[in-house]
Motif scaffolding. Structure first.
Motif, PDB file in Angstrom:
ATOM      1  N   GLY A 153       4.417   2.459  -4.480  1.00 47.24           N
ATOM      2  CA  GLY A 153       3.912   2.640  -3.119  1.00 47.24           C
ATOM      3  C   GLY A 153       4.936   2.338  -2.045  1.00 47.24           C
ATOM      4  O   GLY A 153       4.576   2.200  -0.868  1.00 47.24           O
ATOM      5  N   LEU A 154       6.205   2.281  -2.426  1.00 46.92           N
ATOM      6  CA  LEU A 154       7.230   1.898  -1.454  1.00 46.92           C
ATOM      7  C   LEU A 154       7.432   2.935  -0.357  1.00 46.92           C
ATOM      8  O   LEU A 154       7.831   2.589   0.754  1.00 46.92           O
ATOM      9  CB  LEU A 154       8.567   1.658  -2.176  1.00 46.92           C
ATOM     10  CG  LEU A 154       8.637   0.405  -3.063  1.00 46.92           C
ATOM     11  CD1 LEU A 154      10.005   0.288  -3.706  1.00 46.92           C
ATOM     12  CD2 LEU A 154       8.328  -0.849  -2.255  1.00 46.92           C
ATOM     13  N   ASP A 155       7.169   4.191  -0.660  1.00 45.80           N
ATOM     14  CA  ASP A 155       7.382   5.220   0.355  1.00 45.80           C
ATOM     15  C   ASP A 155       6.343   5.162   1.468  1.00 45.80           C
ATOM     16  O   ASP A 155       6.474   5.832   2.497  1.00 45.80           O
ATOM     17  CB  ASP A 155       7.388   6.621  -0.281  1.00 45.80           C
ATOM     18  CG  ASP A 155       6.122   6.915  -1.059  1.00 45.80           C
ATOM     19  OD1 ASP A 155       5.380   5.952  -1.377  1.00 45.80           O
ATOM     20  OD2 ASP A 155       5.872   8.098  -1.354  1.00 45.80           O
ATOM     21  N   GLN A 156       5.294   4.332   1.280  1.00 46.90           N
ATOM     22  CA  GLN A 156       4.249   4.193   2.301  1.00 46.90           C
ATOM     23  C   GLN A 156       4.466   2.983   3.205  1.00 46.90           C
ATOM     24  O   GLN A 156       3.694   2.756   4.138  1.00 46.90           O
ATOM     25  CB  GLN A 156       2.882   4.059   1.616  1.00 46.90           C
ATOM     26  CG  GLN A 156       2.546   5.176   0.648  1.00 46.90           C
ATOM     27  CD  GLN A 156       2.471   6.534   1.331  1.00 46.90           C
ATOM     28  OE1 GLN A 156       1.985   6.639   2.461  1.00 46.90           O
ATOM     29  NE2 GLN A 156       2.943   7.566   0.673  1.00 46.90           N
ATOM     30  N   LEU A 157       5.502   2.209   2.940  1.00 50.66           N
ATOM     31  CA  LEU A 157       5.712   0.973   3.696  1.00 50.66           C
ATOM     32  C   LEU A 157       6.186   1.245   5.117  1.00 50.66           C
ATOM     33  O   LEU A 157       6.945   2.173   5.368  1.00 50.66           O
ATOM     34  CB  LEU A 157       6.757   0.097   2.994  1.00 50.66           C
ATOM     35  CG  LEU A 157       6.389  -0.528   1.652  1.00 50.66           C
ATOM     36  CD1 LEU A 157       7.552  -1.384   1.150  1.00 50.66           C
ATOM     37  CD2 LEU A 157       5.133  -1.375   1.765  1.00 50.66           C
ATOM     38  N   THR A 158       5.741   0.386   6.041  1.00 50.88           N
ATOM     39  CA  THR A 158       6.303   0.380   7.381  1.00 50.88           C
ATOM     40  C   THR A 158       7.559  -0.494   7.368  1.00 50.88           C
ATOM     41  O   THR A 158       7.838  -1.182   6.382  1.00 50.88           O
ATOM     42  CB  THR A 158       5.302  -0.208   8.384  1.00 50.88           C
ATOM     43  OG1 THR A 158       5.027  -1.574   8.014  1.00 50.88           O
ATOM     44  CG2 THR A 158       4.003   0.582   8.376  1.00 50.88           C
ATOM     45  N   ILE A 159       8.312  -0.504   8.456  1.00 47.23           N
ATOM     46  CA  ILE A 159       9.524  -1.319   8.519  1.00 47.23           C
ATOM     47  C   ILE A 159       9.172  -2.806   8.380  1.00 47.23           C
ATOM     48  O   ILE A 159       9.848  -3.552   7.674  1.00 47.23           O
ATOM     49  CB  ILE A 159      10.278  -1.063   9.842  1.00 47.23           C
ATOM     50  CG1 ILE A 159      10.831   0.357   9.859  1.00 47.23           C
ATOM     51  CG2 ILE A 159      11.412  -2.067  10.014  1.00 47.23           C
ATOM     52  CD1 ILE A 159      11.553   0.727  11.135  1.00 47.23           C
ATOM     53  N   GLY A 160       8.104  -3.216   9.040  1.00 46.76           N
ATOM     54  CA  GLY A 160       7.687  -4.617   8.974  1.00 46.76           C
ATOM     55  C   GLY A 160       7.312  -5.039   7.564  1.00 46.76           C
ATOM     56  O   GLY A 160       7.678  -6.130   7.104  1.00 46.76           O
ATOM     57  N   LYS A 161       6.594  -4.170   6.849  1.00 45.88           N
ATOM     58  CA  LYS A 161       6.195  -4.488   5.487  1.00 45.88           C
ATOM     59  C   LYS A 161       7.401  -4.470   4.545  1.00 45.88           C
ATOM     60  O   LYS A 161       7.445  -5.233   3.573  1.00 45.88           O
ATOM     61  CB  LYS A 161       5.128  -3.510   5.008  1.00 45.88           C
ATOM     62  CG  LYS A 161       3.775  -3.725   5.675  1.00 45.88           C
ATOM     63  CD  LYS A 161       2.732  -2.760   5.144  1.00 45.88           C
ATOM     64  CE  LYS A 161       1.370  -3.021   5.794  1.00 45.88           C
ATOM     65  NZ  LYS A 161       0.327  -2.075   5.311  1.00 45.88           N
ATOM     66  N   ALA A 162       8.372  -3.616   4.828  1.00 41.62           N
ATOM     67  CA  ALA A 162       9.592  -3.588   4.015  1.00 41.62           C
ATOM     68  C   ALA A 162      10.366  -4.896   4.184  1.00 41.62           C
ATOM     69  O   ALA A 162      10.891  -5.455   3.217  1.00 41.62           O
ATOM     70  CB  ALA A 162      10.465  -2.403   4.414  1.00 41.62           C
ATOM     71  N   PHE A 163      10.426  -5.399   5.417  1.00 42.66           N
ATOM     72  CA  PHE A 163      11.079  -6.684   5.673  1.00 42.66           C
ATOM     73  C   PHE A 163      10.354  -7.800   4.923  1.00 42.66           C
ATOM     74  O   PHE A 163      10.984  -8.640   4.272  1.00 42.66           O
ATOM     75  CB  PHE A 163      11.074  -6.975   7.173  1.00 42.66           C
ATOM     76  CG  PHE A 163      11.697  -8.302   7.544  1.00 42.66           C
ATOM     77  CD1 PHE A 163      13.059  -8.411   7.762  1.00 42.66           C
ATOM     78  CD2 PHE A 163      10.905  -9.439   7.676  1.00 42.66           C
ATOM     79  CE1 PHE A 163      13.641  -9.633   8.104  1.00 42.66           C
ATOM     80  CE2 PHE A 163      11.470 -10.663   8.021  1.00 42.66           C
ATOM     81  CZ  PHE A 163      12.840 -10.750   8.231  1.00 42.66           C
ATOM     82  N   LEU A 164       9.009  -7.801   5.001  1.00 46.87           N
ATOM     83  CA  LEU A 164       8.222  -8.823   4.322  1.00 46.87           C
ATOM     84  C   LEU A 164       8.403  -8.742   2.811  1.00 46.87           C
ATOM     85  O   LEU A 164       8.491  -9.777   2.133  1.00 46.87           O
ATOM     86  CB  LEU A 164       6.744  -8.658   4.682  1.00 46.87           C
ATOM     87  CG  LEU A 164       5.774  -9.660   4.034  1.00 46.87           C
ATOM     88  CD1 LEU A 164       6.126 -11.090   4.425  1.00 46.87           C
ATOM     89  CD2 LEU A 164       4.338  -9.326   4.425  1.00 46.87           C
ATOM     90  N   LEU A 165       8.479  -7.531   2.272  1.00 44.84           N
ATOM     91  CA  LEU A 165       8.700  -7.368   0.833  1.00 44.84           C
ATOM     92  C   LEU A 165      10.046  -7.959   0.429  1.00 44.84           C
ATOM     93  O   LEU A 165      10.161  -8.595  -0.625  1.00 44.84           O
ATOM     94  CB  LEU A 165       8.636  -5.888   0.451  1.00 44.84           C
ATOM     95  CG  LEU A 165       8.841  -5.577  -1.041  1.00 44.84           C
ATOM     96  CD1 LEU A 165       7.728  -6.211  -1.870  1.00 44.84           C
ATOM     97  CD2 LEU A 165       8.884  -4.068  -1.277  1.00 44.84           C
TER      98      LEU A 165
END
Length: 223
Positions: free
Chosen positions: A109-121
């Motif tokens: 599901g990585l292609d659905q991430l927002t920038i903020g969620k990518a940072f949190l991940l």
């Protein structure tokens, strides 16, 4: 300062070799989000490493861990041995999972991430969700807090250690920034290999780093 960097270099490389984190960046890069989500993810990894190590070093130095005969110094060495034993236990657990070939569901599901969620991940994968990185970051913090260095030299060491820790995830990110047109060709093979051999890579890493921490802790206590 250079001798301290040499002392914690192995720990930094151990943090850097995180197959699932590398695969996550590759997936972001091959989906066309390497410049946005990939950047946020790498920054998340770096931020967690620097803040956690910095906070632990501050606590350690405040308690006197940089004094050779202090109780805090001995505690750091004993903790290092315990962390090493913990990594060896993780090696056994990881080896038992070597036949599992299914990638974690969150990777899909990585292609659905927002920038903020990518940072949190990035923060989570380099900290709370990583059985390897937290012990290594704690061990590196102990080593840095024990060093007889002024504060103005400790800070660059922490920042450089953080860079070493993200060096592996930074490679696919750099490729996505510098040569986005060749990302698929350059990174697909690496992604498949890392997913297929994740458990074996982590087992070997746990064993090497576990004995490294145990040996360093014993040597310090004996010396």
């Amino acid at each position: 300062m250079l001798s301290l960097l040499g002392d914690i270099l192995t720990l930094g490389i151990g943090v850097a070799i995180s197959p699932l984190a590398i695969v996550a960046v590759i997936l972001m890069a091959t989906s066309g989000k390497g410049r946005t989500n990939g950047t946020a993810f790498v920054l998340g990894c770096y931020t967690l490493a620097v803040l956690l190590v910095g906070a632990l070093v501050l606590i350690g130095r405040a308690s006197g861990s940089d004094e050779a005969d202090s109780g805090a110094n001995i505690t750091v060495d004993a903790l290092e041995i315990l962390l090493g034993v913990g990594l060896l236990a993780l090696a056994v657990h990881q080896w038992s999972k070597r036949s599992e070939v299914e990638p974690p569901k969150w990777l899909m599901g990585l292609d659905q991430l927002t920038i903020g969620k990518a940072f949190l991940l990035g923060v989570l994968l380099s900290g709370p969700l990583s059985p390897k990185d937290v012990p290594l970051l704690i061990a590196a913090s102990g080593r840095i807090s024990q060093a007889h260095l002024p504060a103005q030299e400790v800070i660059p060491v922490i920042l450089l250690f953080g860079l070493i820790g993200i060096s592996a995830v930074a490679v696919p990110w750099l490729i996505s920034v510098i040569a986005p047109g060749s990302v698929e060709r350059r990174l697909t093979g690496a992604r498949s290999w890392l997913l297929a051999n994740h458990s074996v890579v982590m087992t070997v890493l746990f064993v090497i780093l576990g004995f490294k921490l145990i040996g360093s802790g014993i040597a310090d206590l004996a010396g």
